[in-house]
Scaffold this active site. Structure first.
Site, short mmCIF file in Angstrom:
data_model
loop_
_atom_site.label_atom_id
_atom_site.label_comp_id
_atom_site.label_asym_id
_atom_site.label_seq_id
_atom_site.Cartn_x
_atom_site.Cartn_y
_atom_site.Cartn_z
N GLY A 149 2.46 4.31 1.47
CA GLY A 149 2.84 4.56 2.86
C GLY A 149 3.32 3.33 3.61
N LEU A 194 0.82 -1.21 0.00
CA LEU A 194 0.00 0.00 0.00
C LEU A 194 0.86 1.26 0.00
CD1 LEU A 194 -2.65 -1.02 2.70
CD2 LEU A 194 -3.05 -0.81 0.23
N SER A 250 9.39 2.46 -0.73
CA SER A 250 10.49 3.30 -1.22
C SER A 250 11.59 3.43 -0.18
CB SER A 250 9.98 4.69 -1.61
OG SER A 250 9.10 4.59 -2.71
N SER A 255 1.50 -1.35 -7.27
CA SER A 255 1.17 -2.50 -8.13
C SER A 255 0.10 -3.39 -7.49
CB SER A 255 2.42 -3.30 -8.49
OG SER A 255 3.27 -3.55 -7.40
N GLY A 261 6.09 1.75 3.18
CA GLY A 261 7.53 1.78 3.39
C GLY A 261 8.33 1.20 2.23
#
Length: 196
Positions: free
Chosen positions: A35, A33, A39, A106, A37
């Site tokens: 937010g 989802l 990235s 995705s 984490g």
């Protein structure tokens, strides 16, 4: 495929490039989802791989949507095209002998399966960053959940659009219950052996 094109065979192969880089190349695909984490983890894993002399490159959802995918919306068919294009870019990067890290929501299983078809199943490591919707909303780093709850954003994954969790990811990171450092180490432990 266009009827007027012929696939070019290169004299320098992926294997040749891997020998030059002294490690295998593959695509690390971080899904979860907004937010969750993804990235953050991809960036930290890349830092650690870089310290080890591994050739890397990161592809990030927001960055790609400001460039190659800026013509796409968040409607389901555009989300599919977004992922298809990223998979094609990832495929090129892997063929260049580079460990590629991709951080994308995705949300659809069929799209993530298509990535494996494009890049090659043995060249993709699927990393599910499993963070509860409640925790993602609490973080809400980009303010997207607040806007989605106010009806300002349509097709927000987890709110007004579905997220289909991976059924059998290569790695599952449950960020609600472990530190960023622990999460990074789990990923590194899994992939280091695969680099040889």
């Amino acid at each position: 495929m266009s009827l007027n094109t012929v696939k070019h065979t290169y004299k320098v192969t992926k294997e040749d490039r891997e020998k030059l880089h002294k490690h295998r190349a593959f695509l690390l695909w971080f899904t979860g989802l907004s937010g969750s984490g993804k990235s953050t983890l991809a960036n930290l894993v890349e830092v650690e791989l870089h310290k080890k002399g591994i050739s890397t490159f990161s592809l990030d959802g927001d960055n790609m949507r400001q460039g190659i995918n800026k013509d796409l919306s968040f409607a389901p068919e555009d989300r599919t095209e977004n992922i298809r294009r990223i998979a094609e870019v990832g495929h090129l990067m892997v063929n260049a002998g580079i460990v590629t890290l991709a951080a994308f929501v995705s949300p659809y299983i069929k799209d993530r399966d298509a990535i494996k078809t494009i890049v090659g199943d043995d060249n993709v490591i699927e990393i599910y960053v499993n963070t509860s919707l409640e925790e993602c909303e609490r973080r809400d780093v980009k303010g997207l959940y607040k806007k989605a709850r106010a009806g300002e954003i349509k097709n927000m994954t987890g709110i007004s659009a579905p997220y289909e969790a991976p059924i059998n990811p290569d790695i599952e990171i449950v960020t609600d219950h472990q530190s960023v450092e622990q999460s990074v180490q789990l990923i590194l432990d899994f992939i280091i052996q695969k680099l040889k």
